[in-house]
Design a protein around this motif. Structure first.
Motif, PDB file in Angstrom:
ATOM      1  N   THR A 145     -22.545  53.649   7.215  1.00  0.00           N
ATOM      2  CA  THR A 145     -22.001  52.409   7.775  1.00  0.00           C
ATOM      3  C   THR A 145     -21.424  51.446   6.729  1.00  0.00           C
ATOM      4  N   PRO A 146     -21.970  51.345   5.503  1.00  0.00           N
ATOM      5  CA  PRO A 146     -21.303  50.465   4.543  1.00  0.00           C
ATOM      6  C   PRO A 146     -19.858  50.875   4.257  1.00  0.00           C
ATOM      7  N   LEU A 147     -19.614  52.198   4.245  1.00  0.00           N
ATOM      8  CA  LEU A 147     -18.257  52.677   4.011  1.00  0.00           C
ATOM      9  C   LEU A 147     -17.344  52.311   5.169  1.00  0.00           C
ATOM     10  N   LEU A 148     -17.871  52.450   6.392  1.00  0.00           N
ATOM     11  CA  LEU A 148     -17.073  52.117   7.566  1.00  0.00           C
ATOM     12  C   LEU A 148     -16.860  50.614   7.670  1.00  0.00           C
ATOM     13  N   PHE A 149     -17.929  49.836   7.468  1.00  0.00           N
ATOM     14  CA  PHE A 149     -17.817  48.390   7.651  1.00  0.00           C
ATOM     15  C   PHE A 149     -17.044  47.718   6.526  1.00  0.00           C
ATOM     16  N   GLU A 150     -16.899  48.406   5.397  1.00  0.00           N
ATOM     17  CA  GLU A 150     -16.021  47.889   4.351  1.00  0.00           C
ATOM     18  C   GLU A 150     -14.579  47.888   4.831  1.00  0.00           C
ATOM     19  N   ARG A 151     -14.243  48.882   5.660  1.00  0.00           N
ATOM     20  CA  ARG A 151     -12.898  48.957   6.238  1.00  0.00           C
ATOM     21  C   ARG A 151     -12.757  48.063   7.463  1.00  0.00           C
ATOM     22  N   ALA A 152     -13.818  48.004   8.265  1.00  0.00           N
ATOM     23  CA  ALA A 152     -13.743  47.194   9.480  1.00  0.00           C
ATOM     24  C   ALA A 152     -15.157  46.929   9.993  1.00  0.00           C
ATOM     25  N   ASP A 153     -15.485  45.650  10.150  1.00  0.00           N
ATOM     26  CA  ASP A 153     -16.803  45.295  10.683  1.00  0.00           C
ATOM     27  C   ASP A 153     -16.700  44.361  11.888  1.00  0.00           C
ATOM     28  N   THR A 154     -15.509  44.315  12.477  1.00  0.00           N
ATOM     29  CA  THR A 154     -15.286  43.560  13.701  1.00  0.00           C
ATOM     30  C   THR A 154     -14.399  44.394  14.618  1.00  0.00           C
ATOM     31  N   PRO A 155     -14.423  44.130  15.925  1.00  0.00           N
ATOM     32  CA  PRO A 155     -13.505  44.853  16.814  1.00  0.00           C
ATOM     33  C   PRO A 155     -12.051  44.617  16.435  1.00  0.00           C
ATOM     34  N   GLN A 156     -11.747  43.402  16.019  1.00  0.00           N
ATOM     35  CA  GLN A 156     -10.371  43.080  15.655  1.00  0.00           C
ATOM     36  C   GLN A 156      -9.866  43.959  14.509  1.00  0.00           C
ATOM     37  N   ALA A 157     -10.728  44.183  13.526  1.00  0.00           N
ATOM     38  CA  ALA A 157     -10.339  45.018  12.388  1.00  0.00           C
ATOM     39  C   ALA A 157     -10.389  46.495  12.740  1.00  0.00           C
TER      40      ALA A 157
ATOM     41  N   ILE B 265      -7.505  50.441  12.610  1.00  0.00           N
ATOM     42  CA  ILE B 265      -7.706  51.644  11.812  1.00  0.00           C
ATOM     43  C   ILE B 265      -7.402  52.869  12.666  1.00  0.00           C
ATOM     44  N   PRO B 266      -6.615  53.814  12.167  1.00  0.00           N
ATOM     45  CA  PRO B 266      -6.359  55.042  12.936  1.00  0.00           C
ATOM     46  C   PRO B 266      -7.664  55.770  13.245  1.00  0.00           C
ATOM     47  N   GLU B 267      -7.743  56.322  14.426  1.00  0.00           N
ATOM     48  CA  GLU B 267      -8.949  57.032  14.839  1.00  0.00           C
ATOM     49  C   GLU B 267      -9.278  58.167  13.877  1.00  0.00           C
ATOM     50  N   GLU B 268      -8.249  58.801  13.316  1.00  0.00           N
ATOM     51  CA  GLU B 268      -8.467  59.894  12.376  1.00  0.00           C
ATOM     52  C   GLU B 268      -9.187  59.402  11.119  1.00  0.00           C
ATOM     53  N   GLU B 269      -8.901  58.179  10.704  1.00  0.00           N
ATOM     54  CA  GLU B 269      -9.568  57.627   9.529  1.00  0.00           C
ATOM     55  C   GLU B 269     -11.029  57.313   9.835  1.00  0.00           C
ATOM     56  N   ILE B 270     -11.283  56.767  11.014  1.00  0.00           N
ATOM     57  CA  ILE B 270     -12.669  56.523  11.423  1.00  0.00           C
ATOM     58  C   ILE B 270     -13.442  57.839  11.421  1.00  0.00           C
TER      59      ILE B 270
ATOM     60  N   SER C  25     -14.157  49.225  20.865  1.00  0.00           N
ATOM     61  CA  SER C  25     -13.623  48.066  20.138  1.00  0.00           C
ATOM     62  C   SER C  25     -12.457  47.452  20.902  1.00  0.00           C
ATOM     63  N   ARG C  26     -11.591  48.284  21.455  1.00  0.00           N
ATOM     64  CA  ARG C  26     -10.469  47.804  22.245  1.00  0.00           C
ATOM     65  C   ARG C  26     -10.952  47.101  23.510  1.00  0.00           C
ATOM     66  N   ILE C  27     -11.951  47.678  24.168  1.00  0.00           N
ATOM     67  CA  ILE C  27     -12.473  47.071  25.397  1.00  0.00           C
ATOM     68  C   ILE C  27     -13.156  45.738  25.098  1.00  0.00           C
ATOM     69  N   LEU C  28     -13.872  45.648  23.990  1.00  0.00           N
ATOM     70  CA  LEU C  28     -14.495  44.376  23.623  1.00  0.00           C
ATOM     71  C   LEU C  28     -13.444  43.290  23.447  1.00  0.00           C
TER      72      LEU C  28
ATOM     73  N   GLY D 242     -13.834  39.899  22.354  1.00  0.00           N
ATOM     74  CA  GLY D 242     -14.182  40.390  21.028  1.00  0.00           C
ATOM     75  C   GLY D 242     -15.666  40.333  20.720  1.00  0.00           C
ATOM     76  N   GLU D 243     -16.481  40.001  21.725  1.00  0.00           N
ATOM     77  CA  GLU D 243     -17.921  39.904  21.531  1.00  0.00           C
ATOM     78  C   GLU D 243     -18.645  41.032  22.259  1.00  0.00           C
ATOM     79  N   VAL D 244     -19.774  41.459  21.703  1.00  0.00           N
ATOM     80  CA  VAL D 244     -20.616  42.444  22.372  1.00  0.00           C
ATOM     81  C   VAL D 244     -21.361  41.737  23.503  1.00  0.00           C
ATOM     82  N   PRO D 245     -21.239  42.201  24.727  1.00  0.00           N
ATOM     83  CA  PRO D 245     -21.902  41.513  25.840  1.00  0.00           C
ATOM     84  C   PRO D 245     -23.414  41.741  25.839  1.00  0.00           C
ATOM     85  N   ALA D 246     -24.150  40.680  26.128  1.00  0.00           N
ATOM     86  CA  ALA D 246     -25.605  40.791  26.244  1.00  0.00           C
ATOM     87  C   ALA D 246     -25.960  41.141  27.684  1.00  0.00           C
ATOM     88  N   ASP D 247     -25.428  42.270  28.127  1.00  0.00           N
ATOM     89  CA  ASP D 247     -25.583  42.695  29.515  1.00  0.00           C
ATOM     90  C   ASP D 247     -25.668  44.217  29.548  1.00  0.00           C
TER      91      ASP D 247
END
Length: 217
Positions: A52-64, A68-73, A94-97, A103-108
């Motif tokens: 996850t540090p490698l992934l979140f360095e590239r993107a740690d929000t839905p907006q980011a 990123i191309p799905e192939e890179e993820i 991420s797109r649905i959020l 852009g927020e994770v729902p508490a539901d």
């Protein structure tokens, strides 16, 4: 011991062993926890925490993440296994959020379960660990131990979850599911204990002489 007595003993002993159980997946907010839990399917927490540090360095929000191309993820998370499905899920949720939840994770629970690649267990973990809402996520450790300890007949994880929720106070669920996981990893492993070896197994079933067969989830 009757079942309620076993449950009370187990809860008290686990509280002594793990009075303040930490969340095993590294995260900083509900979104990064959601992604980490998704990645943990059929993968160890240790491996997820390495990736996850490698992934979140590239993107740690839905907006980011949606940039990123799905192939890179997929390439980044490949060591976690099931990378095509997980990458598609990460991109899709991420797109649905962004489109449906600001852009927020729902508490539901229902809204979480409606996200791609997010099942009931993942949603339950997020509700419990990100939002503090009482939930009892059942993984393979909990399913195995609940059977060994006579807390459920354990035909499937859904039944195990229902049985455990009936046995334990709602206020204890969030800590207790972590405490059982830690105990299962440390003392009552799949191969290291057969229902007759570890401290709790011996305490709740002192007369048990044969291995306790458990049903897989």
């Amino acid at each position: 011991m009757i079942k309620k007595e076993r449950a009370a003993y187990i809860q008290n002993r686990l509280q002594e062993l793990y009075p303040d159980p930490p969340v095993p997946l590294d995260h900083k907010d509900p979104y990064t926890l959601l992604i980490a839990v998704l990645l943990s399917a059929q993968c160890t927490d240790v491996r997820v925490n390495q990736i996850t540090p490698l992934l979140f360095e590239r993107a740690d929000t839905p907006q980011a993440m949606v940039k990123i191309p799905e192939e890179e993820i997929r390439a980044i998370i490949r060591p976690c296994g099931l990378s095509p499905m997980k990458a598609k899920g990460i991109a899709g949720l991420s797109r649905i959020l962004l489109d449906q939840h600001g852009g927020e994770v729902p508490a539901d629970m229902a809204a979480l379960e409606a996200l791609p690649a997010v099942g009931h267990k993942t949603a339950s973990v997020v509700m419990a660990q990100a939002f503090g809402v009482p939930a009892f996520p059942v993984d393979t450790h909990i399913h195995r131990l609940a059977q060994r300890w006579g807390l459920t007949t354990g035909k499937n994880v859904a039944q195990t979850e229902r049985d455990l929720k009936r046995l334990f106070p709602k206020s204890s669920w969030n800590d207790l599911h972590l405490q059982i996981i830690f105990y299962g990893r440390e003392y009552c492993t799949a191969r290291g204990c057969d229902g007759t070896v570890c401290e709790i197994c011996r305490a709740v079933y002192p007369e048990r002489k044969r291995a306790k067969k458990t049903l897989k989830a």
